[in-house]
Design a protein around this motif. Structure first.
Motif, mmCIF file in Angstrom:
data_model
loop_
_atom_site.group_PDB
_atom_site.id
_atom_site.type_symbol
_atom_site.label_atom_id
_atom_site.label_comp_id
_atom_site.label_asym_id
_atom_site.label_seq_id
_atom_site.Cartn_x
_atom_site.Cartn_y
_atom_site.Cartn_z
ATOM 1 N N VAL A 166 0.837 -1.202 0.000
ATOM 2 C CA VAL A 166 0.000 0.000 0.000
ATOM 3 C C VAL A 166 0.869 1.249 0.000
ATOM 4 O O VAL A 166 0.603 2.215 -0.718
ATOM 5 N N ALA A 167 1.918 1.243 0.814
ATOM 6 C CA ALA A 167 2.809 2.402 0.855
ATOM 7 C C ALA A 167 3.376 2.709 -0.522
ATOM 8 O O ALA A 167 3.528 3.875 -0.909
ATOM 9 N N ALA A 168 3.677 1.660 -1.294
ATOM 10 C CA ALA A 168 4.254 1.846 -2.633
ATOM 11 C C ALA A 168 3.263 2.451 -3.618
ATOM 12 O O ALA A 168 3.659 3.027 -4.632
ATOM 13 N N THR A 169 1.952 2.351 -3.349
ATOM 14 C CA THR A 169 0.971 2.945 -4.255
ATOM 15 C C THR A 169 0.932 4.462 -4.139
ATOM 16 O O THR A 169 0.442 5.142 -5.046
ATOM 17 N N GLY A 170 1.404 5.006 -3.010
ATOM 18 C CA GLY A 170 1.346 6.442 -2.792
ATOM 19 C C GLY A 170 -0.001 6.956 -2.331
ATOM 20 O O GLY A 170 -0.168 8.164 -2.120
ATOM 21 N N LEU A 171 -0.985 6.077 -2.140
ATOM 22 C CA LEU A 171 -2.325 6.495 -1.738
ATOM 23 C C LEU A 171 -2.433 6.571 -0.216
ATOM 24 O O LEU A 171 -1.966 5.665 0.481
ATOM 25 N N PRO A 172 -3.056 7.624 0.312
ATOM 26 C CA PRO A 172 -3.253 7.702 1.759
ATOM 27 C C PRO A 172 -4.075 6.508 2.253
ATOM 28 O O PRO A 172 -5.088 6.143 1.643
ATOM 29 N N ALA A 173 -3.647 5.906 3.353
ATOM 30 C CA ALA A 173 -4.323 4.707 3.834
ATOM 31 C C ALA A 173 -4.204 4.587 5.347
ATOM 32 O O ALA A 173 -3.265 5.090 5.961
ATOM 33 N N ARG A 174 -5.181 3.898 5.914
ATOM 34 C CA ARG A 174 -5.219 3.603 7.354
ATOM 35 C C ARG A 174 -5.446 2.110 7.518
ATOM 36 O O ARG A 174 -6.445 1.568 7.053
ATOM 37 N N LEU A 175 -4.514 1.426 8.170
ATOM 38 C CA LEU A 175 -4.571 -0.010 8.348
ATOM 39 C C LEU A 175 -4.757 -0.316 9.832
ATOM 40 O O LEU A 175 -3.971 0.146 10.671
ATOM 41 N N VAL A 176 -5.802 -1.069 10.151
ATOM 42 C CA VAL A 176 -6.043 -1.490 11.531
ATOM 43 C C VAL A 176 -5.703 -2.971 11.626
ATOM 44 O O VAL A 176 -6.335 -3.807 10.982
ATOM 45 N N ALA A 177 -4.683 -3.288 12.419
ATOM 46 C CA ALA A 177 -4.201 -4.662 12.525
ATOM 47 C C ALA A 177 -5.098 -5.501 13.431
ATOM 48 O O ALA A 177 -6.001 -4.989 14.107
ATOM 49 N N ALA A 178 -4.831 -6.794 13.445
ATOM 50 C CA ALA A 178 -5.627 -7.717 14.253
ATOM 51 C C ALA A 178 -5.584 -7.348 15.732
ATOM 52 O O ALA A 178 -6.555 -7.573 16.462
ATOM 53 N N ASP A 179 -4.462 -6.770 16.184
ATOM 54 C CA ASP A 179 -4.347 -6.364 17.590
ATOM 55 C C ASP A 179 -4.886 -4.952 17.832
ATOM 56 O O ASP A 179 -4.682 -4.383 18.890
ATOM 57 N N ARG A 180 -5.544 -4.375 16.806
ATOM 58 C CA ARG A 180 -6.150 -3.045 16.842
ATOM 59 C C ARG A 180 -5.139 -1.916 16.789
ATOM 60 O O ARG A 180 -5.508 -0.738 16.945
ATOM 61 N N SER A 181 -3.874 -2.212 16.608
ATOM 62 C CA SER A 181 -2.904 -1.147 16.368
ATOM 63 C C SER A 181 -3.183 -0.545 14.997
ATOM 64 O O SER A 181 -3.697 -1.214 14.097
ATOM 65 N N ILE A 182 -2.860 0.739 14.840
ATOM 66 C CA ILE A 182 -3.220 1.468 13.626
ATOM 67 C C ILE A 182 -1.963 1.996 12.941
ATOM 68 O O ILE A 182 -1.089 2.581 13.579
ATOM 69 N N ILE A 183 -1.902 1.784 11.634
ATOM 70 C CA ILE A 183 -0.804 2.287 10.815
ATOM 71 C C ILE A 183 -1.389 3.264 9.799
ATOM 72 O O ILE A 183 -2.331 2.929 9.077
ATOM 73 N N GLY A 184 -0.845 4.479 9.752
ATOM 74 C CA GLY A 184 -1.213 5.435 8.720
ATOM 75 C C GLY A 184 -0.050 5.598 7.762
ATOM 76 O O GLY A 184 1.112 5.580 8.173
ATOM 77 N N CYS A 185 -0.357 5.708 6.470
ATOM 78 C CA CYS A 185 0.742 5.870 5.512
ATOM 79 C C CYS A 185 0.342 6.831 4.397
ATOM 80 O O CYS A 185 -0.837 7.115 4.184
ATOM 81 N N ASN A 186 1.366 7.338 3.712
ATOM 82 C CA ASN A 186 1.195 8.227 2.557
ATOM 83 C C ASN A 186 0.360 9.464 2.891
ATOM 84 O O ASN A 186 -0.525 9.872 2.132
#
Length: 307
Positions: free
Chosen positions: A277-297
């Motif tokens: 997803v990071a390589a696409t350059g599109l803004p994104a929000r990923l919520v992992a199985a443990d509910r931790s959140i990753i924001g990118c781009n």
């Protein structure tokens, strides 16, 4: 000033917001027409959908409607853009897992065999076997297409496009979380809440200009099959629900079908999804199985999100 109406579609919440309140009814009619076209073309909840007609299921070259042409093309584009992670030929895998058994093909492939738990073994999906030329479609016998991964997003894009072009006002169409905005943007932007349930992490963003947002989730819909809990995002390589590395993935893009392709592919790709997803350059929000959140781009940090 804006006006909004809400309703339910395909068992999901839908909404329509326009910047000209006097045109809300006209805009809703456009959405309803496009949704009805998509439903007749490929809804997996209705056995009489065009996609599941006898000729197509028997592998014969079949003339199809413009609506189905658009939907098939979008699904094949998504498969290519995602390196096969979002593949429309997973329909038989869904059937083997207890989803929409009325879509089972009339004759299965001879190489299929049952697992010890009684589920069918389904070979890897392969979108390259699908042929569409002009208004003719060929789906090899034994292959069941499923366009749900992209059809709802395509409907949102089409509805927003037509409303903006024909009515001329700003519009945001939300079909079960597949959201497309076009035309004039209201003051403060289009407010979108990202929420998969009362106990799930939620946030709110403001969209500007012509853009779209889509969220893919392993949380719902779910069903039980042979004592196991299933979700609807299938890994084309295995024919089984994708590993639940991510609970939800939200992506912003110019068009909803592109955002949906990336969010779904991220879930299928599992641990490798974040870098992809990071390589696409599109803004994104990923919520992992443990509910931790990753924001990118450029996805805004919590303290910069719209109130």
């Amino acid at each position: 000033m804006t006006a909004t109406c809400t309703w339910r579609i395909w068992g999901l919440e839908a909404s329509l917001t326009v910047t000209d309140p006097h045109r809300l009814g006209e805009a809703r009619s456009i959405v309803d027409t496009i949704v009805a076209d998509v439903d007749r073309a490929c809804s997996r909840s209705r056995p009489d959908a065009e996609l599941y007609g006898r000729s197509i299921r028997r592998g014969r070259p079949t003339r199809i409607s413009p609506a189905l042409c658009t939907l098939v093309d979008a699904a094949l584009d998504a498969a290519r853009a995602s390196d096969g992670a979002v593949d429309p030929t997973v329909g038989r895998a869904l059937v083997s897992l207890g989803r929409n058994r009325h879509l089972a093909t009339e004759s299965g492939r001879p190489e299929q065999a049952a697992h010890a738990d009684g589920t069918l073994h389904v070979g890897p999906a392969d979108h390259t076997v699908i042929r569409r030329h002009g208004d003719m479609l060929v789906v090899p016998e034994g292959i069941t297409l499923d366009l749900d991964a992209t059809a709802k997003a395509v409907a949102a894009d089409l509805a927003a496009d037509v409303i903006a072009d024909e009515i001329g006002c700003g519009v945001m169409v939300d079909l079960g979380g597949d959201i497309a905005a076009r035309g004039e943007t209201p003051v403060g932007g289009w407010q979108v809440t990202i929420d998969d349930g009362p106990d799930e992490p939620r946030t709110q963003i403001a969209l500007q200009g012509d853009c779209a947002v889509a969220t893919s989730s392993t949380l719902h819909p779910r069903w039980r099959h042979r004592g196991r809990s299933m979700h609807h995002i299938i890994d084309p390589a295995t024919g089984l629900p994708a590993e639940e590395r991510w609970r939800t993935v939200t992506v912003v893009a110019g068009r909803c079908v592109d955002a949906n392709t990336v969010s779904t592919a991220c879930i299928v790709k599992g641990a490798a999804g974040a870098d992809w997803v990071a390589a696409t350059g599109l803004p994104a929000r990923l919520v992992a199985a443990d509910r931790s959140i990753i924001g990118c781009n450029g996805w805004p940090a919590p303290d910069r999100l719209a109130a």
